[in-house]
Structure formats: structure tokens, C-alpha cells
Design an enzyme around this catalytic site. Sequence first.
Site, mmCIF file in Angstrom:
data_model
loop_
_atom_site.group_PDB
_atom_site.id
_atom_site.type_symbol
_atom_site.label_atom_id
_atom_site.label_comp_id
_atom_site.label_asym_id
_atom_site.label_seq_id
_atom_site.Cartn_x
_atom_site.Cartn_y
_atom_site.Cartn_z
ATOM 1 N N THR A 189 0.413 3.465 1.823
ATOM 2 C CA THR A 189 0.477 3.854 3.231
ATOM 3 C C THR A 189 1.909 3.734 3.766
ATOM 4 O O THR A 189 2.274 4.414 4.724
ATOM 5 C CB THR A 189 -0.528 3.012 4.073
ATOM 6 N N SER A 233 0.834 -1.202 0.000
ATOM 7 C CA SER A 233 0.000 0.000 0.000
ATOM 8 C C SER A 233 0.865 1.246 0.000
ATOM 9 O O SER A 233 1.988 1.245 0.540
ATOM 10 C CB SER A 233 -0.859 -0.042 1.271
ATOM 11 N N LYS A 282 1.915 -3.824 6.620
ATOM 12 C CA LYS A 282 2.382 -3.779 5.224
ATOM 13 C C LYS A 282 3.886 -3.565 5.174
ATOM 14 O O LYS A 282 4.601 -4.199 4.405
ATOM 15 C CB LYS A 282 1.644 -2.684 4.443
ATOM 16 N N TYR A 326 -2.224 -1.372 10.996
ATOM 17 C CA TYR A 326 -2.459 -1.880 9.635
ATOM 18 C C TYR A 326 -1.279 -1.525 8.726
ATOM 19 O O TYR A 326 -0.712 -2.378 8.051
ATOM 20 C CB TYR A 326 -3.767 -1.314 9.057
ATOM 21 N N ASN A 386 -13.800 4.440 3.851
ATOM 22 C CA ASN A 386 -13.176 4.993 2.656
ATOM 23 C C ASN A 386 -14.111 5.973 1.955
ATOM 24 O O ASN A 386 -15.331 5.891 2.061
ATOM 25 C CB ASN A 386 -12.777 3.865 1.690
HETATM 26 P P1 NAD Z 1 -11.102 -7.028 1.045
HETATM 27 O O1 NAD Z 1 -11.371 -7.027 2.502
HETATM 28 O O2 NAD Z 1 -12.230 -6.735 0.135
HETATM 29 O O3 NAD Z 1 -10.469 -8.424 0.604
HETATM 30 C C1 NAD Z 1 -9.662 -9.190 1.462
HETATM 31 C C2 NAD Z 1 -10.205 -10.610 1.449
HETATM 32 O O4 NAD Z 1 -9.385 -11.418 2.285
HETATM 33 C C3 NAD Z 1 -11.634 -10.703 1.984
HETATM 34 O O5 NAD Z 1 -12.402 -11.466 1.075
HETATM 35 C C4 NAD Z 1 -11.491 -11.419 3.334
HETATM 36 O O6 NAD Z 1 -12.604 -12.236 3.604
HETATM 37 C C5 NAD Z 1 -10.221 -12.228 3.099
HETATM 38 N N1 NAD Z 1 -9.447 -12.528 4.306
HETATM 39 C C6 NAD Z 1 -9.046 -11.685 5.288
HETATM 40 N N2 NAD Z 1 -8.328 -12.368 6.192
HETATM 41 C C7 NAD Z 1 -8.251 -13.649 5.767
HETATM 42 C C8 NAD Z 1 -7.652 -14.822 6.268
HETATM 43 N N3 NAD Z 1 -6.967 -14.834 7.413
HETATM 44 N N4 NAD Z 1 -7.793 -15.964 5.564
HETATM 45 C C9 NAD Z 1 -8.497 -15.990 4.417
HETATM 46 N N5 NAD Z 1 -9.104 -14.917 3.900
HETATM 47 C C10 NAD Z 1 -8.967 -13.760 4.566
HETATM 48 O O7 NAD Z 1 -9.881 -6.019 0.792
HETATM 49 P P2 NAD Z 1 -9.306 -5.458 -0.582
HETATM 50 O O8 NAD Z 1 -9.621 -4.028 -0.639
HETATM 51 O O9 NAD Z 1 -9.664 -6.355 -1.698
HETATM 52 O O10 NAD Z 1 -7.757 -5.578 -0.249
HETATM 53 C C11 NAD Z 1 -6.973 -6.655 -0.720
HETATM 54 C C12 NAD Z 1 -5.543 -6.450 -0.273
HETATM 55 O O11 NAD Z 1 -5.070 -5.207 -0.761
HETATM 56 C C13 NAD Z 1 -5.357 -6.408 1.230
HETATM 57 O O12 NAD Z 1 -4.145 -7.031 1.549
HETATM 58 C C14 NAD Z 1 -5.290 -4.924 1.528
HETATM 59 O O13 NAD Z 1 -4.566 -4.667 2.698
HETATM 60 C C15 NAD Z 1 -4.561 -4.428 0.299
HETATM 61 N N6 NAD Z 1 -4.785 -3.012 0.002
HETATM 62 C C16 NAD Z 1 -6.064 -2.544 -0.121
HETATM 63 C C17 NAD Z 1 -6.287 -1.196 -0.405
HETATM 64 C C18 NAD Z 1 -7.666 -0.635 -0.490
HETATM 65 O O14 NAD Z 1 -7.834 0.578 -0.327
HETATM 66 N N7 NAD Z 1 -8.699 -1.439 -0.771
HETATM 67 C C19 NAD Z 1 -5.186 -0.337 -0.582
HETATM 68 C C20 NAD Z 1 -3.902 -0.853 -0.475
HETATM 69 C C21 NAD Z 1 -3.716 -2.208 -0.181
HETATM 70 C C1 WQD Z 2 -9.444 9.331 1.109
HETATM 71 C C2 WQD Z 2 -9.631 10.818 1.369
HETATM 72 C C3 WQD Z 2 -10.004 11.403 3.670
HETATM 73 C C4 WQD Z 2 -13.896 9.473 4.028
HETATM 74 C C5 WQD Z 2 -6.884 4.432 3.396
HETATM 75 C C6 WQD Z 2 -5.818 3.694 4.148
HETATM 76 C C7 WQD Z 2 -4.716 3.285 3.240
HETATM 77 C C8 WQD Z 2 -5.244 2.533 2.015
HETATM 78 C C9 WQD Z 2 -6.398 3.235 1.384
HETATM 79 C C10 WQD Z 2 -5.053 0.185 2.357
HETATM 80 C C11 WQD Z 2 -8.914 11.289 2.611
HETATM 81 C C12 WQD Z 2 -11.199 11.739 2.823
HETATM 82 C C13 WQD Z 2 -12.699 9.940 3.531
HETATM 83 C C14 WQD Z 2 -14.899 10.404 4.396
HETATM 84 C C15 WQD Z 2 -13.440 12.190 3.710
HETATM 85 N N1 WQD Z 2 -5.726 1.234 2.344
HETATM 86 N N2 WQD Z 2 -12.483 11.272 3.368
HETATM 87 N N3 WQD Z 2 -14.638 11.731 4.206
HETATM 88 O O1 WQD Z 2 -7.160 7.584 3.977
HETATM 89 O O2 WQD Z 2 -6.193 7.693 1.645
HETATM 90 O O3 WQD Z 2 -6.281 5.568 2.809
HETATM 91 O O4 WQD Z 2 -7.379 3.582 2.359
HETATM 92 O O5 WQD Z 2 -3.861 0.035 2.290
HETATM 93 O O6 WQD Z 2 -3.853 2.499 3.984
HETATM 94 O O7 WQD Z 2 -5.304 4.546 5.171
HETATM 95 O O8 WQD Z 2 -8.389 6.561 2.015
HETATM 96 O O9 WQD Z 2 -10.718 6.526 1.286
HETATM 97 O O10 WQD Z 2 -10.227 6.668 3.762
HETATM 98 O O11 WQD Z 2 -9.766 8.636 2.316
HETATM 99 O O12 WQD Z 2 -13.251 13.405 3.571
HETATM 100 O O13 WQD Z 2 -15.971 10.065 4.874
HETATM 101 O O14 WQD Z 2 -11.022 11.087 1.604
HETATM 102 O O15 WQD Z 2 -9.758 12.413 4.595
HETATM 103 O O16 WQD Z 2 -8.403 12.550 2.341
HETATM 104 P P1 WQD Z 2 -6.972 6.962 2.683
HETATM 105 P P2 WQD Z 2 -9.857 7.012 2.366
#
Ligand code: NAD
Ligand code: WQD
Length: 345
Positions: free
Chosen positions: A128, A126, A155, A151, A201
Site C-alpha cells: 500500500t 505493505s 505503514k 491505515y 478483502n
Molecule cells: P490480523 O488482524 O489477522 O493480525 C493482527 C493481530 O494483531 C491480531 O491477532 C490482533 O488481535 C493483534 N493486535 C492488533 N492490535 C494489537 C495490539 N495493540 N496489541 C496486541 N495485539 C494486537 O492481521 P494480519 O493480516 O495477520 O496482518 C498482520 C500484519 O501484516 C499487520 O501489521 C498488517 O497491517 C500487515 N499487513 C497485512 C496485510 C493483509 O492483507 N493481511 C497486507 C499487508 C500488511
Molecule cells: C483486492 C481486489 C478489489 C473485494 C487491501 C489493503 C492493502 C493490503 C491488502 C494491508 C481489488 C477487489 C475486493 C470485493 C472486489 N492490506 N475486490 N470485491 O484492496 O488490494 O488491498 O488489502 O496492508 O493495504 O488496501 O485488497 O482484497 O480488498 O482487494 O472486487 O468484495 O479485489 O477491488 O481490486 P487490496 P482487497
Amino acid sequence: MTKILVTGGTGYIGSHTVVELQNSGYEVVIVDNLSNSDIQVLDRIEKITGIRPVFENIDCTDFMAMTNFIEKHNDIKAIIHFAASKAVGESVENPLLYYSNNLFSLVHLLKLMQNFKISNLVFSSSCTVYGQPDELPVTESAPIKPALSPYGNTKQIGEEIIRDTIYANPDMKSIILRYFNPIGAHQTAEIGELPNGIPNNLLPFVTQTAAGLRKELKVFGDDYDTPDGSCIRDYINVVDLAKAHVIAVQRLLDKHVRDVETFNLGTGRGLSVLEIIKTFEEVTGVKVPYKIVDRREGDIEKVWANPVYANNVLGWKSAETVEDTLRSAWAWEQKLQMNRKNSQN
Ligand code: NAD
Ligand code: WQD
């Protein structure tokens, strides 16, 4: 057919990736414990691709269950590891849940890769990990900043665990993908994001507010050092993101990766919260009532990707416009509401 294990394959990014893998001719087997996804996703994937992936409800932290699964599928050539818990706030309240779920899953998976001689891993990281970068757009060589949440820390530590393991096991290779902010849904509106409870989000909150499920969107701060005062992010289309995984897997299978490669996956363009709201309203014709509130603790002011390394080395580039991506998010929300109504009647 080349068999790929997708952990977390019924989740948001996982399900879109399974579709792209199947459409590209890979055989997909999924493990997911359904902690944050719905079993019906399998029907939807089948509807889009005509193929139902093999699925088992397994927790990736369960080493024995994972061992049995991989013994059954002893021809897995690569693993894409999505399975993780991802709610930042929850990770602050319950850090051990996050350290155990995200890190035990990964460590067990790497052990299984060693045991079963599976060489190739794609890992979901991420943006992040960069915190607030000193320079924008942020490149992969930017320093990793202290994590702002457990979290985020999983990562950072996850990346380190992978690097240490790969350096110690010359037969193993990995591609680490650092996603920026994934948004949108599949163009068929069959799969998309399924937020649990009140969304954290931005995009699901925007679409739920537009649908009337929430009274108003709270915009967290308009006093940042950005042109309109709201935070800036790099919002990347989820299907574009999914396609990068297919390329990454093929690059590993083609033996083009020496040890570990790390790529930013973003558009290279930063958009503010207020720009997202305005564009959403323009392309959907639906109003999003919002009010400006205090800053959210832990928010980064601005971050967007330099995606040139992924463009050049993976030959991957985000293709969808933010307008089309926001339309897809709205189509998905409308479908969710329709399904909800139908199930109530
Ligand atoms: P999501 O929650 O929709 O998908 C994750 C899936 O993993 C879910 O289906 C959940 O049931 C499953 N899961 C969780 N723990 C498990 C376990 N112990 N065993 C088996 N299954 C398990 O999330 P996503 O948004 O699809 O994210 C996928 C990956 O990408 C994650 O690793 C997340 O940290 C990473 N990521 C997501 C975002 C984002 O904003 N969505 C951003 C950066 C990184
Ligand atoms: C986006 C922008 C908020 C909700 C998070 C995790 C990051 C990554 C992605 C997994 C920000 C603003 C949001 C709301 C708002 N996940 N906002 N009102 O914070 O960039 O990242 O998700 O790895 O690790 O921290 O994403 O969608 O929460 O926010 O104003 O109700 O929207 O302040 O600027 P973020 P987000």
C-alpha cells in the site's frame, strides 16, 4: 533455543509465521490482545507443530505490561511485529484508532528494544505504501506515494520511525517486509484468515460466497485499463509469506543486516479479480455468483511486485501455485463452516 517475540502472533499472518518458526527450531513467545484473533489458534498451532507457544494477552500499546513481559523473557533475540489494526475503511472512519494502535505499539516496542538491548526487528509493511506505482512490476526503490488511507499512512510513518530509530542506534537492525496481497491458509486447514463480519478483502468474500454465506460477490469495476477491465493484484500464499519471516529473522541474527533492509514479498505475477474468480471455480468446482458494480473508492488499478531483491538477498521465492493457494483457502472456509455447524448442534 533462540527466543523470538511475535506480536500479533495469533492473527492471520502471525499464526502461520509462528508455525514456521517453531518448525524451524525457534522458541516463540506471543503477545496479542485478541482484538482480531481467537485464543483457539494456540490449540491449532500446537496441533500442527506439537508445541504450544507461550502466550500472553497483552495490548502492545500498554508499555508497562510489555515491559513486565519482556523482563520475564529477558533472552528474546528478535521481535517480529505483526500487531496492528488493518481494516482500510475503518481507518478512514476512525483515524485516531489506527494512529494510536499502530504507531504507539511500534514506538513502545522500539523503546523496549532500546531499554532491553534487543537488536533485531522484523516489521510488517505493505505494498500500500507504493499507491499506484508509475512502473510495474514495482521495485523497493519506487517512490512512496501519498497514503490513500490512515491505515496506509501508519505503514509509511511506521517505516520512517523504524529507519530514524535504527540510524540513531547502531546496535539495532531491522528488516521491513512489504507484503502484497496475502491469501490462502495452512495446508492442514487448522489455521487461516478469520475475517470479522463482512469481509473487505477479496478472497474471504470469494470463499464465503462459494460457501453460500453471501449471495454474490461484487466485483468492483470492469472498466479499468487492464486486459479484462478488473483490477490486478499480486496474490501471495500466506505460508510462503510466513517462511520469508523465518529467513529474515535468521539474517538479522547472523548479523548480515547493516542497518535497515526493505523487501517486497510477492510472486511477481499480477492476477485480475476475474481471473481469481475463474481459477477458484476451476480448482474447487464451486461456482462464485458475482456481479460487476461500480469501482470501489481508493482502489489501485494494478500493482504487482518485482520480488527479485528478496529472491537474491533473502534467497526467498514464492513457491505455491495460485491454484493450490485457492484450494487451501477453500479447505479452510469449509472447515470453518463445519466447526460453526458443530458448535450450533
Ligand atoms: P490480523 O488482524 O489477522 O493480525 C493482527 C493481530 O494483531 C491480531 O491477532 C490482533 O488481535 C493483534 N493486535 C492488533 N492490535 C494489537 C495490539 N495493540 N496489541 C496486541 N495485539 C494486537 O492481521 P494480519 O493480516 O495477520 O496482518 C498482520 C500484519 O501484516 C499487520 O501489521 C498488517 O497491517 C500487515 N499487513 C497485512 C496485510 C493483509 O492483507 N493481511 C497486507 C499487508 C500488511
Ligand atoms: C483486492 C481486489 C478489489 C473485494 C487491501 C489493503 C492493502 C493490503 C491488502 C494491508 C481489488 C477487489 C475486493 C470485493 C472486489 N492490506 N475486490 N470485491 O484492496 O488490494 O488491498 O488489502 O496492508 O493495504 O488496501 O485488497 O482484497 O480488498 O482487494 O472486487 O468484495 O479485489 O477491488 O481490486 P487490496 P482487497
